[in-house]
Write an enzyme that holds these catalytic residues in place. Structure first.
Site, mmCIF file in Angstrom:
data_model
loop_
_atom_site.group_PDB
_atom_site.id
_atom_site.type_symbol
_atom_site.label_atom_id
_atom_site.label_comp_id
_atom_site.label_asym_id
_atom_site.label_seq_id
_atom_site.Cartn_x
_atom_site.Cartn_y
_atom_site.Cartn_z
ATOM 1 N N GLN A 1 -4.562 -6.802 -6.562
ATOM 2 C CA GLN A 1 -4.810 -7.393 -5.239
ATOM 3 C C GLN A 1 -6.118 -6.857 -4.688
ATOM 4 O OE1 GLN A 1 -4.373 -5.354 -2.167
ATOM 5 N NE2 GLN A 1 -5.189 -7.028 -0.925
ATOM 6 N N TYR B 1 -9.133 -7.127 -1.447
ATOM 7 C CA TYR B 1 -9.813 -7.607 -0.246
ATOM 8 C C TYR B 1 -11.301 -7.669 -0.603
ATOM 9 C CZ TYR B 1 -5.641 -6.126 2.415
ATOM 10 O OH TYR B 1 -4.367 -5.954 2.892
ATOM 11 N N THR C 1 -6.483 -11.370 -1.068
ATOM 12 C CA THR C 1 -5.852 -11.522 0.249
ATOM 13 C C THR C 1 -6.872 -12.074 1.221
ATOM 14 O OG1 THR C 1 -4.295 -9.726 -0.173
ATOM 15 C CG2 THR C 1 -4.680 -10.329 2.124
ATOM 16 N N SER D 1 -1.853 -2.952 -5.529
ATOM 17 C CA SER D 1 -2.612 -3.065 -4.287
ATOM 18 C C SER D 1 -3.952 -2.359 -4.386
ATOM 19 C CB SER D 1 -1.807 -2.453 -3.134
ATOM 20 O OG SER D 1 -2.589 -2.397 -1.950
ATOM 21 N N LYS E 1 -4.009 -15.228 -1.666
ATOM 22 C CA LYS E 1 -2.793 -14.808 -0.969
ATOM 23 C C LYS E 1 -3.032 -14.859 0.538
ATOM 24 C CE LYS E 1 0.360 -10.856 -0.513
ATOM 25 N NZ LYS E 1 0.067 -10.485 0.890
ATOM 26 N N ALA F 1 0.823 -1.212 0.000
ATOM 27 C CA ALA F 1 0.000 0.000 0.000
ATOM 28 C C ALA F 1 0.857 1.261 0.000
ATOM 29 C CB ALA F 1 -0.911 0.000 1.235
ATOM 30 N N HIS G 1 1.531 -12.222 5.306
ATOM 31 C CA HIS G 1 1.302 -10.774 5.204
ATOM 32 C C HIS G 1 2.516 -9.980 5.673
ATOM 33 C CE1 HIS G 1 -2.386 -8.212 4.426
ATOM 34 N NE2 HIS G 1 -1.477 -7.300 4.682
#
Length: 378
Positions: free
Chosen positions: A159, A161, A187, A137, A250, A110, A274
């Site tokens: 990536q 979430y 993730t 990210s 991930k 990030a 992580h």
């Protein structure tokens, strides 16, 4: 002074000395370039706001896992082969339909604009020059569309979430697709945010004025990233229905989750803790790797993210079954040290180290690496 060598030669000659401002490699004296990843971190630390350095460098809890990620590689030894008649080196790898010139990807991290004003734009250009894949990210400080525009032809994954608001999740996915991202890296180790003492001590809770997570824009507002314990395999199924892009998970650490992942249509796994920033005392990523590789049984690629700081680390991970590795903090240190040039120099240095180590192991191709070439002598 920390070693007898310092008294004898009047120079500083440990990595700890360099962290305190000294130079500890011949390369710096000879050519003015930084020649190890440790030097990039030292230069980055000197340039970054201390709170921002701690954000990038820090981990969760007592930082046991953070330290273990690198220490675990140090406990592994490479056992080379000889007289193999190796020819031209072959470092390229194809992953989820994307070709990378070396088995080193740019991991999703990030807030690159904390390290350099160009942020993720500069990182993307460095990755493109290195002919490798950048995983953008979700918490990028540059919108994924602008990252892609800054580096035409760059090989980008995104990536993600998964958000409890699946409609908003789909909006983000569509943006990534439209920007040309060719895979999603989901993730899954973050049902909540890990406790990060360095950030708490520094009072680092929000980005400076003028910066935000650009991929979280929703009309006139920027949404927060929601990390929810409610996210489940059912949400992954919904994501699978949203997109035809291959999905890599991930944050897989337990072999029991491998079969579930495969049953739910996952195309790759990324072994990761992580970077030691979520659950402290999780084993080092490279220590988790062999069990995950065994559980996968060659059905999908397995990548490793965590603790890679040298070309020899890359070879150890590949020999233990990883198809490639991803590096995060080293990219940030290169970016903070010297912007796009620094990030590019870091990736070039790592490639050179991989080439040299592969040759010294008696291999012409990364495909020739095997588990028997890695041992634990210490």
């Amino acid at each position: 002074m920390e070693t007898p060598g310092e008294f004898e030669a009047g120079e500083m000659d440990t990595p700890g000395d360099f962290e305190n401002g000294g130079m500890d490699t011949l390369g710096e004296y000879e050519n003015g370039e930084m020649d190890t990843l440790g030097e990039f971190e030292a230069a980055a630390r000197a340039r970054l706001d201390p709170a921002h350095y701690d954000y990038f460098a820090g981990g969760a809890g007592d930082e046991v896992t953070l330290r273990a990620n690198e220490a675990a590689f140090d406990r592994l030894a490479l056992v080379p082969r000889v007289l193999r008649g190796a020819g031209k080196l072959q470092l390229g790898v194809t992953l989820l339909g994307s070709r990378a010139a070396m088995p080193v990807l740019v991991a999703p991290t990030a807030f690159h604009r904390l390290a350099d004003p160009e942020g993720e734009r500069a990182t993307a250009r460095a990755a493109a020059a290195a002919e490798t894949i950048m995983i953008v990210s979700m918490a990028s400080t540059v919108a994924v569309e602008d990252v892609a525009a800054a580096a035409p032809g760059a090989k980008l994954w995104f990536q993600l979430y998964i958000q409890p608001d699946l409609a908003f999740t789909e909006t983000i996915v569509r943006r990534a697709e439209a920007a040309g991202c060719t895979a999603l890296v989901v993730t899954v180790d973050s049902p909540t945010l890990g406790a990060r003492p360095r950030d708490r001590r520094n009072g680092f809770h929000d980005l400076p004025e003028g910066l935000c997570c650009e991929n979280l824009r929703d009309g006139a507002r920027v949404r927060p990233i929601v990390m929810s314990p409610e996210i489940s395999w059912a949400h992954l199924d919904r994501l699978r229905e949203m997109t035809a892009l291959p999905i890599a998970l991930k944050g897989v650490a337990h072999p029991a989750d491998v079969r579930l992942a495969l049953d739910h249509g996952v195309s790759a796994l990324v072994v990761s803790n992580h970077g030691g920033r979520q659950l402290d005392t999780v084993p080092a990523a490279v220590d988790l790797l062999p069990d995950i590789v065994a559980a996968v049984g060659g059905t999908v690629p397995v990548l490793l993210d965590g603790g890679v700081r040298r070309g020899t680390d890359v070879l150890k991970a590949l020999a233990l079954g990883a198809a490639a590795v991803a590096v995060g903090r080293p990219v940030i240190w290169g970016l903070a040290a010297d912007g796009e040039r620094g990030a590019g120099r870091m990736l070039s240095l790592l490639r050179t180290e991989v080439e040299r180590a592969l040759t010294l192991c008696g291999c012409a191709s990364i495909d020739e690496l095997e588990p028997g070439m890695v041992r634990r002598p210490w």
